[in-house]
Scaffold this motif. Structure first.
Motif, short mmCIF file in Angstrom:
data_model
loop_
_atom_site.label_atom_id
_atom_site.label_comp_id
_atom_site.label_asym_id
_atom_site.label_seq_id
_atom_site.Cartn_x
_atom_site.Cartn_y
_atom_site.Cartn_z
N SER A 45 -8.63 7.12 5.02
CA SER A 45 -10.24 8.02 5.68
C SER A 45 -10.34 8.94 5.59
CB SER A 45 -11.03 6.39 6.74
OG SER A 45 -9.82 6.92 7.71
N MET A 46 -9.56 9.53 7.00
CA MET A 46 -9.48 11.25 6.71
C MET A 46 -8.64 12.16 6.65
SD MET A 46 -9.55 11.10 10.51
CE MET A 46 -10.02 12.59 11.20
N HIS A 47 -8.52 12.15 4.80
CA HIS A 47 -8.31 11.94 3.55
C HIS A 47 -6.71 12.71 3.94
CE1 HIS A 47 -11.98 11.43 1.98
NE2 HIS A 47 -12.65 11.39 2.87
N TRP A 48 -5.93 12.45 4.42
CA TRP A 48 -4.46 12.91 4.76
C TRP A 48 -3.78 12.26 3.72
CZ3 TRP A 48 -3.18 11.18 10.64
CH2 TRP A 48 -4.31 11.62 10.85
N GLU A 49 -2.84 13.49 3.53
CA GLU A 49 -1.41 12.86 1.91
C GLU A 49 -0.81 12.21 2.11
OE1 GLU A 49 0.96 15.35 -1.14
OE2 GLU A 49 -0.71 16.18 -0.31
N ILE A 50 -0.90 11.64 1.80
CA ILE A 50 0.62 10.50 2.30
C ILE A 50 1.74 10.51 1.28
CG2 ILE A 50 1.37 7.42 2.30
CD1 ILE A 50 -1.91 7.20 3.42
N PRO A 51 2.75 10.21 1.31
CA PRO A 51 3.67 10.42 -0.06
C PRO A 51 4.38 9.44 -0.12
CG PRO A 51 4.45 10.38 2.65
CD PRO A 51 3.26 10.89 2.89
N SER A 52 4.56 9.08 -1.92
CA SER A 52 4.86 8.33 -3.05
C SER A 52 6.05 7.68 -2.31
CB SER A 52 4.38 8.55 -4.07
OG SER A 52 5.20 7.59 -4.54
N PRO A 53 6.02 6.37 -2.13
CA PRO A 53 7.10 6.04 -1.37
C PRO A 53 7.84 5.78 -2.73
CG PRO A 53 5.74 4.15 -1.67
CD PRO A 53 5.54 5.29 -1.42
N SER A 54 8.13 5.77 -4.25
CA SER A 54 8.36 5.00 -5.91
C SER A 54 9.77 6.33 -5.47
CB SER A 54 7.73 5.96 -6.44
OG SER A 54 6.72 6.85 -7.06
N GLU A 55 10.28 7.77 -5.50
CA GLU A 55 11.05 8.25 -5.66
C GLU A 55 12.75 8.25 -4.67
OE1 GLU A 55 10.06 12.83 -5.08
OE2 GLU A 55 8.18 12.79 -6.62
N PRO A 56 11.79 7.57 -3.79
CA PRO A 56 13.13 7.24 -2.79
C PRO A 56 13.99 5.65 -2.89
CG PRO A 56 12.00 7.92 -1.43
CD PRO A 56 11.10 7.96 -2.46
N ILE A 57 12.53 4.82 -3.72
CA ILE A 57 12.49 4.15 -4.34
C ILE A 57 13.89 3.34 -5.53
CG2 ILE A 57 12.26 1.86 -5.78
CD1 ILE A 57 9.87 2.15 -3.58
N VAL A 58 13.20 5.12 -6.81
CA VAL A 58 14.09 4.78 -7.52
C VAL A 58 15.18 5.55 -7.95
CG1 VAL A 58 13.91 6.13 -9.97
CG2 VAL A 58 11.54 5.47 -9.49
N TYR A 59 15.61 6.23 -6.44
CA TYR A 59 16.76 6.84 -6.40
C TYR A 59 17.59 6.14 -5.92
CZ TYR A 59 20.60 9.35 -3.50
OH TYR A 59 21.54 9.93 -3.42
N LEU A 60 17.18 4.60 -5.32
CA LEU A 60 17.97 3.89 -4.11
C LEU A 60 18.76 2.80 -5.62
CD1 LEU A 60 16.00 3.14 -1.23
CD2 LEU A 60 18.88 4.21 -1.57
N ILE A 61 17.44 2.79 -6.29
CA ILE A 61 18.35 1.53 -7.93
C ILE A 61 18.91 2.35 -8.57
CG2 ILE A 61 16.43 0.55 -9.94
CD1 ILE A 61 14.88 0.08 -8.31
N LYS A 62 18.93 3.62 -8.24
CA LYS A 62 19.78 4.19 -9.81
C LYS A 62 21.35 4.20 -9.16
CE LYS A 62 17.05 7.14 -12.56
NZ LYS A 62 15.82 8.71 -12.55
N LYS A 63 20.97 4.87 -7.71
CA LYS A 63 22.93 4.33 -6.71
C LYS A 63 23.23 2.96 -7.11
CE LYS A 63 23.64 7.82 -4.16
NZ LYS A 63 25.15 8.08 -4.19
N LEU A 64 22.05 2.30 -7.39
CA LEU A 64 22.95 0.40 -7.19
C LEU A 64 23.40 0.55 -8.32
CD1 LEU A 64 20.07 -1.69 -6.01
CD2 LEU A 64 22.42 -0.63 -4.86
#
Length: 67
Positions: free
Chosen positions: A47-66
Motif C-alpha cells: 500500500s506504500m508502493h514499496w518494491e518487494i523483491p521476488s523470491p523466485s530467484e533464490p527458489i530457482v537457485y535452491l532447486i538447481k542446487k538440489l
C-alpha cells in the motif's frame, strides 16, 4: 489506502486470534499471530508502493542446487 489496510487488519486481529486464545489454543494463537504479522507487513509495504523483491530467484537457485 494505508488507512484501509490498517483498519482491516485491526478488525481481523481483534476477531480471529482473540477467539483462539479464549479457547485455550495458545499454539494456534501464536501461529496465527505470526502469519498475520507477516501478511500485514506485506500489505502495508504494497500500500506504500514499496518494491518487494521476488523470491523466485533464490527458489530457482535452491532447486538447481538440489539437482
Amino acid at each position: 489506502m494505508v488507512i484501509y489496510v490498517v483498519l482491516m487488519y485491526a478488525f481481523v486481529v481483534f476477531v480471529d486470534p482473540y477467539g483462539l486464545l479464549k479457547q485455550g489454543k495458545k499454539r494456534d494463537f501464536y501461529v496465527c499471530s505470526a502469519l498475520c504479522l507477516i501478511s500485514f507487513s506485506l500489505a502495508f509495504a504494497l500500500s506504500m508502493h514499496w518494491e518487494i523483491p521476488s523470491p523466485s530467484e533464490p527458489i530457482v537457485y535452491l532447486i538447481k542446487k538440489l539437482f
